[in-house]
Design a protein around this motif. Sequence first.
Motif, PDB file in Angstrom:
ATOM      1  N   LEU A   1       4.373  10.003  -7.551  1.00 15.60           N
ATOM      2  CA  LEU A   1       5.849  10.382  -7.974  1.00 15.60           C
ATOM      3  C   LEU A   1       4.363  10.360  -9.855  1.00 15.60           C
ATOM      4  O   LEU A   1       5.636  10.884 -10.041  1.00 15.60           O
ATOM      5  CB  LEU A   1       7.120   9.331  -8.679  1.00 15.60           C
ATOM      6  CG  LEU A   1       7.329   9.404  -6.632  1.00 15.60           C
ATOM      7  CD1 LEU A   1       8.100   8.085  -7.148  1.00 15.60           C
ATOM      8  CD2 LEU A   1       8.158  10.747  -6.846  1.00 15.60           C
ATOM      9  N   PHE A   2       4.239   9.379  -9.833  1.00 14.79           N
ATOM     10  CA  PHE A   2       3.209   9.688 -11.496  1.00 14.79           C
ATOM     11  C   PHE A   2       2.361  10.746 -11.133  1.00 14.79           C
ATOM     12  O   PHE A   2       2.562  11.328 -12.518  1.00 14.79           O
ATOM     13  CB  PHE A   2       2.338   8.235 -10.875  1.00 14.79           C
ATOM     14  CG  PHE A   2       1.917   8.358 -12.858  1.00 14.79           C
ATOM     15  CD1 PHE A   2       2.895   7.797 -13.886  1.00 14.79           C
ATOM     16  CD2 PHE A   2       0.409   8.669 -13.173  1.00 14.79           C
ATOM     17  CE1 PHE A   2       2.762   8.335 -14.955  1.00 14.79           C
ATOM     18  CE2 PHE A   2       0.263   8.497 -14.256  1.00 14.79           C
ATOM     19  CZ  PHE A   2       0.838   8.133 -15.264  1.00 14.79           C
TER      20      PHE A   2
ATOM     21  N   ARG B   1       0.495  -1.192   0.511  1.00 17.74           N
ATOM     22  CA  ARG B   1       0.033  -0.239  -0.502  1.00 17.74           C
ATOM     23  C   ARG B   1       1.107   1.361   0.088  1.00 17.74           C
ATOM     24  O   ARG B   1      -0.299   1.980  -0.392  1.00 17.74           O
ATOM     25  CB  ARG B   1      -0.383   0.363   1.270  1.00 17.74           C
ATOM     26  CG  ARG B   1      -2.120   0.776   0.682  1.00 17.74           C
ATOM     27  CD  ARG B   1      -2.805   1.115   2.488  1.00 17.74           C
ATOM     28  NE  ARG B   1      -2.666   1.435   3.699  1.00 17.74           N
ATOM     29  CZ  ARG B   1      -1.560   3.139   3.624  1.00 17.74           C
ATOM     30  NH1 ARG B   1      -2.198   4.514   3.049  1.00 17.74           N
ATOM     31  NH2 ARG B   1      -1.185   3.217   4.434  1.00 17.74           N
ATOM     32  N   VAL B   2       1.699   0.713   0.197  1.00 20.36           N
ATOM     33  CA  VAL B   2       2.396   2.291   0.961  1.00 20.36           C
ATOM     34  C   VAL B   2       3.536   2.920  -0.602  1.00 20.36           C
ATOM     35  O   VAL B   2       4.130   3.326  -0.651  1.00 20.36           O
ATOM     36  CB  VAL B   2       4.039   2.423   1.971  1.00 20.36           C
ATOM     37  CG1 VAL B   2       4.868   3.212   2.361  1.00 20.36           C
ATOM     38  CG2 VAL B   2       3.020   2.462   3.391  1.00 20.36           C
ATOM     39  N   GLY B   3       4.274   0.998  -0.744  1.00 22.13           N
ATOM     40  CA  GLY B   3       4.860   1.986  -2.452  1.00 22.13           C
ATOM     41  C   GLY B   3       4.197   2.485  -3.648  1.00 22.13           C
ATOM     42  O   GLY B   3       4.087   3.098  -4.518  1.00 22.13           O
ATOM     43  N   VAL B   4       2.953   1.715  -3.496  1.00 21.28           N
ATOM     44  CA  VAL B   4       1.971   2.058  -4.442  1.00 21.28           C
ATOM     45  C   VAL B   4       0.672   3.307  -4.469  1.00 21.28           C
ATOM     46  O   VAL B   4       0.910   4.483  -5.190  1.00 21.28           O
ATOM     47  CB  VAL B   4       0.034   0.919  -4.271  1.00 21.28           C
ATOM     48  CG1 VAL B   4      -0.024   1.490  -5.548  1.00 21.28           C
ATOM     49  CG2 VAL B   4       0.501  -0.223  -5.120  1.00 21.28           C
TER      50      VAL B   4
ATOM     51  N   TYR C   1       2.420  16.137 -14.062  1.00 18.87           N
ATOM     52  CA  TYR C   1       2.662  17.767 -14.182  1.00 18.87           C
ATOM     53  C   TYR C   1       3.192  18.273 -14.615  1.00 18.87           C
ATOM     54  O   TYR C   1       3.371  18.913 -16.007  1.00 18.87           O
ATOM     55  CB  TYR C   1       1.936  18.216 -12.255  1.00 18.87           C
ATOM     56  CG  TYR C   1       2.307  19.489 -12.572  1.00 18.87           C
ATOM     57  CD1 TYR C   1       1.630  20.601 -12.993  1.00 18.87           C
ATOM     58  CD2 TYR C   1       3.279  20.333 -12.204  1.00 18.87           C
ATOM     59  CE1 TYR C   1       1.559  21.560 -12.637  1.00 18.87           C
ATOM     60  CE2 TYR C   1       3.216  21.894 -11.715  1.00 18.87           C
ATOM     61  CZ  TYR C   1       2.258  22.754 -12.153  1.00 18.87           C
ATOM     62  OH  TYR C   1       2.693  23.959 -12.211  1.00 18.87           O
ATOM     63  N   TYR C   2       4.977  17.785 -14.316  1.00 17.12           N
ATOM     64  CA  TYR C   2       5.772  18.437 -14.989  1.00 17.12           C
ATOM     65  C   TYR C   2       6.071  17.870 -16.298  1.00 17.12           C
ATOM     66  O   TYR C   2       6.501  19.347 -17.384  1.00 17.12           O
ATOM     67  CB  TYR C   2       7.050  17.819 -14.622  1.00 17.12           C
ATOM     68  CG  TYR C   2       7.604  18.260 -13.139  1.00 17.12           C
ATOM     69  CD1 TYR C   2       7.592  19.492 -12.612  1.00 17.12           C
ATOM     70  CD2 TYR C   2       7.791  17.231 -12.357  1.00 17.12           C
ATOM     71  CE1 TYR C   2       8.013  20.152 -11.359  1.00 17.12           C
ATOM     72  CE2 TYR C   2       7.972  18.510 -11.011  1.00 17.12           C
ATOM     73  CZ  TYR C   2       8.101  18.887 -10.491  1.00 17.12           C
ATOM     74  OH  TYR C   2       8.045  19.977  -9.598  1.00 17.12           O
ATOM     75  N   MET C   3       5.495  16.901 -17.222  1.00 20.65           N
ATOM     76  CA  MET C   3       5.453  16.902 -18.825  1.00 20.65           C
ATOM     77  C   MET C   3       4.287  17.317 -19.911  1.00 20.65           C
ATOM     78  O   MET C   3       4.209  17.520 -20.635  1.00 20.65           O
ATOM     79  CB  MET C   3       5.219  14.543 -18.515  1.00 20.65           C
ATOM     80  CG  MET C   3       6.549  14.053 -18.268  1.00 20.65           C
ATOM     81  SD  MET C   3       7.834  14.916 -19.321  1.00 20.65           S
ATOM     82  CE  MET C   3       7.306  13.719 -20.388  1.00 20.65           C
ATOM     83  N   GLY C   4       3.596  18.546 -18.647  1.00 17.29           N
ATOM     84  CA  GLY C   4       2.297  18.229 -19.386  1.00 17.29           C
ATOM     85  C   GLY C   4       0.768  17.811 -19.543  1.00 17.29           C
ATOM     86  O   GLY C   4       0.220  18.198 -20.004  1.00 17.29           O
ATOM     87  N   TRP C   5       0.926  16.381 -18.979  1.00 22.25           N
ATOM     88  CA  TRP C   5      -0.703  15.346 -18.948  1.00 22.25           C
ATOM     89  C   TRP C   5      -1.091  15.996 -18.124  1.00 22.25           C
ATOM     90  O   TRP C   5      -2.455  15.482 -18.276  1.00 22.25           O
ATOM     91  CB  TRP C   5       0.181  14.276 -18.624  1.00 22.25           C
ATOM     92  CG  TRP C   5       1.281  13.476 -19.531  1.00 22.25           C
ATOM     93  CD1 TRP C   5       1.527  13.963 -20.803  1.00 22.25           C
ATOM     94  CD2 TRP C   5       2.326  12.434 -19.248  1.00 22.25           C
ATOM     95  NE1 TRP C   5       2.382  13.805 -21.482  1.00 22.25           N
ATOM     96  CE2 TRP C   5       2.854  12.703 -20.121  1.00 22.25           C
ATOM     97  CE3 TRP C   5       1.575  11.435 -18.208  1.00 22.25           C
ATOM     98  CZ2 TRP C   5       4.144  11.156 -20.452  1.00 22.25           C
ATOM     99  CZ3 TRP C   5       3.236  10.920 -18.038  1.00 22.25           C
ATOM    100  CH2 TRP C   5       4.423  10.952 -19.401  1.00 22.25           C
ATOM    101  N   ILE C   6      -1.756  16.497 -16.999  1.00 17.71           N
ATOM    102  CA  ILE C   6      -1.888  17.390 -16.156  1.00 17.71           C
ATOM    103  C   ILE C   6      -2.078  18.705 -15.791  1.00 17.71           C
ATOM    104  O   ILE C   6      -0.863  19.160 -16.024  1.00 17.71           O
ATOM    105  CB  ILE C   6      -2.523  16.220 -14.913  1.00 17.71           C
ATOM    106  CG1 ILE C   6      -0.953  15.878 -14.412  1.00 17.71           C
ATOM    107  CG2 ILE C   6      -3.108  15.245 -15.335  1.00 17.71           C
ATOM    108  CD1 ILE C   6      -0.982  15.997 -12.832  1.00 17.71           C
ATOM    109  N   GLN C   7      -3.515  19.132 -16.058  1.00 16.86           N
ATOM    110  CA  GLN C   7      -2.899  20.882 -15.804  1.00 16.86           C
ATOM    111  C   GLN C   7      -3.936  21.026 -14.912  1.00 16.86           C
ATOM    112  O   GLN C   7      -4.857  20.185 -14.090  1.00 16.86           O
ATOM    113  CB  GLN C   7      -3.645  22.081 -16.888  1.00 16.86           C
ATOM    114  CG  GLN C   7      -2.888  21.148 -18.105  1.00 16.86           C
ATOM    115  CD  GLN C   7      -1.946  21.792 -18.137  1.00 16.86           C
ATOM    116  OE1 GLN C   7      -1.188  22.531 -17.839  1.00 16.86           O
ATOM    117  NE2 GLN C   7      -0.766  21.240 -19.606  1.00 16.86           N
TER     118      GLN C   7
END
Length: 72
Positions: A52-53, A43-46, A58-64
Amino acid sequence: MKTVFLLAFIGILGALAAAGLFMLRNSGGKQRGPKMARALAVRVGVSVALFLFILLSYYMGWIQPTGVPLTR
């Protein structure tokens, strides 16, 4: 993107439910600690992977950002 987030949340809740079942169920005198600890570690890993995903998305611009104002 919403599907990925939904699947991750379902995985988190599933691991939490599995840990709860391992905690409550008497496994015939066997130790329940290792199974419960493994489920909580998953659970902690997921959760960390989802966080991180989201940052990567956000940094790749996939979500705004939604642009919801913070003032009244």
